[in-house]
Design an enzyme around this catalytic site. Structure first.
Site, PDB file in Angstrom:
ATOM      1  N   ILE A  91       4.987   7.501  -3.141  1.00  0.00           N
ATOM      2  CA  ILE A  91       5.724   8.760  -3.157  1.00  0.00           C
ATOM      3  C   ILE A  91       5.766   9.378  -1.763  1.00  0.00           C
ATOM      4  O   ILE A  91       4.891   9.135  -0.926  1.00  0.00           O
ATOM      5  CB  ILE A  91       5.111   9.754  -4.168  1.00  0.00           C
ATOM      6  CG1 ILE A  91       3.637  10.019  -3.845  1.00  0.00           C
ATOM      7  CG2 ILE A  91       5.246   9.209  -5.574  1.00  0.00           C
ATOM      8  CD1 ILE A  91       2.988  10.996  -4.804  1.00  0.00           C
ATOM      9  N   CYS A  92       6.798  10.164  -1.545  1.00  0.00           N
ATOM     10  CA  CYS A  92       7.022  10.780  -0.235  1.00  0.00           C
ATOM     11  C   CYS A  92       6.497  12.208  -0.241  1.00  0.00           C
ATOM     12  O   CYS A  92       7.047  13.075  -0.918  1.00  0.00           O
ATOM     13  CB  CYS A  92       8.515  10.758   0.089  1.00  0.00           C
ATOM     14  SG  CYS A  92       8.925  11.510   1.679  1.00  0.00           S
TER      15      CYS A  92
END
Length: 298
Positions: A91-92
């Site tokens: 995930i960012c």
């Protein structure tokens, strides 16, 4: 655990310090431990933040620390379906390896997990690995997340995941009861009972019934007229219409709008009457001899 690694290595030394701190100062909101065979890979679980659609949920994930840790950021992956982040996908976040420019060496695994909890209820804004499920769907996933730990990886890794899950369950409060928003997903309420609009759907697989803002406004106005004694109701002929408005501070204004046909008929009758009078006046003046006098004076 320390006997397997070079204690002179700054990354190993830092990681072992964090393991000791995590065990000596546990939190009810999260827990995380590295694998026995690899201290650079951690398993974690966080509790969904209170007063959000994630409340009561237990969300497992994986942290991969780089060999340059803490001078480079870790990567994060969620394993439990949650409606906010994709599962088994990096995930960012501003604390992850997607944004190394934001990472600070003074941050730790504890810092990152605290930040991850804070990110849960925020808007995804199209970030990589993010989802935007409706609130009632996220609540259903939160309740389901407590049933069992996710299945992932080797037996040793799964054993650690199960232990973390049991610990989080022992510290977790009772799961919140189903709310009225959750009920919308399974049953469509009558229009008169609807008060708030649903959120915009985020995924094509969503099949819940949504109440739009326009429908809510119409329902609200209908309820207001049915319940508010200040609003007058009139029975009028079909040629006219009545508009009811309630002004602030209890002042009522009732405006009657006449149809355009009535107005045209009235003006036509007036115009015809005037024309007849003018014609009769001219005939009278001509017959009496006044017409010539008027022409000379003009």
């Amino acid at each position: 655990m320390g006997d397997k690694y070079n204690m002179k290595n700054p990354s190993v030394k830092r990681i072992l310090q964090e393991v000791k701190e995590m065990q000596s100062n546990p939190s009810d909101d999260f827990t995380s431990l590295p694998l026995e065979e690899n201290i650079f890979e951690w398993q974690f679980a966080i509790r969904g933040p209170n007063d959000t659609e994630f409340e009561g949920g237990i969300y497992h994930g994986r942290i991969q620390l780089p060999s340059e840790y803490p001078f480079k950021p870790p990567s994060f992956m969620l394993l439990t379906p949650n409606g906010r982040f994709e599962t088994q996908t990096k995930i960012c976040l501003s604390i992850s390896n997607h944004h190394p420019e934001h990472w600070q060496p003074s941050w730790s695994v504890r810092t990152a997990l605290t930040a991850l909890i804070a990110f849960m209820p925020t808007s995804p804004n199209g970030a990589l690995g993010s989802l935007d499920y409706k609130k009632e769907e996220r609540r259903l996933l939160a309740r389901k997340s407590r049933e069992s730990a996710p299945k992932y990886g080797t037996p040793d890794r799964q054993r650690l995941i199960d232990e973390i899950h049991e610990y989080m369950i022992s510290k977790a409060p009772p799961v919140p009861q189903q709310t009225s928003e959750d009920a919308i997903a399974s049953e469509q309420p009558p229009p008169a009972a609807t008060e708030s609009a649903g959120e915009a759907p985020a995924t094509p697989q969503n099949t819940t019934t949504e109440i739009t803002e326009d429908e809510n406004e119409e329902n609200h106005e209908a309820n207001m007229e049915a319940e508010d004694p200040r609003v007058s109701k009139h029975v009028v002929p079909s040629a006219s219409s009545v508009v009811h408005t309630v002004e602030p501070r209890g002042q009522e204004v009732v405006r009657v709008q006449k149809s355009s046909d009535d107005r045209l008929f009235t003006w036509a009758a007036v115009g015809l009457t005037v024309a007849i009078l003018v014609l009769l006046l001219k005939k009278y003046m001509k017959a009496s001899g006044y017409g010539a006098v008027f022409v000379d004076e003009s």
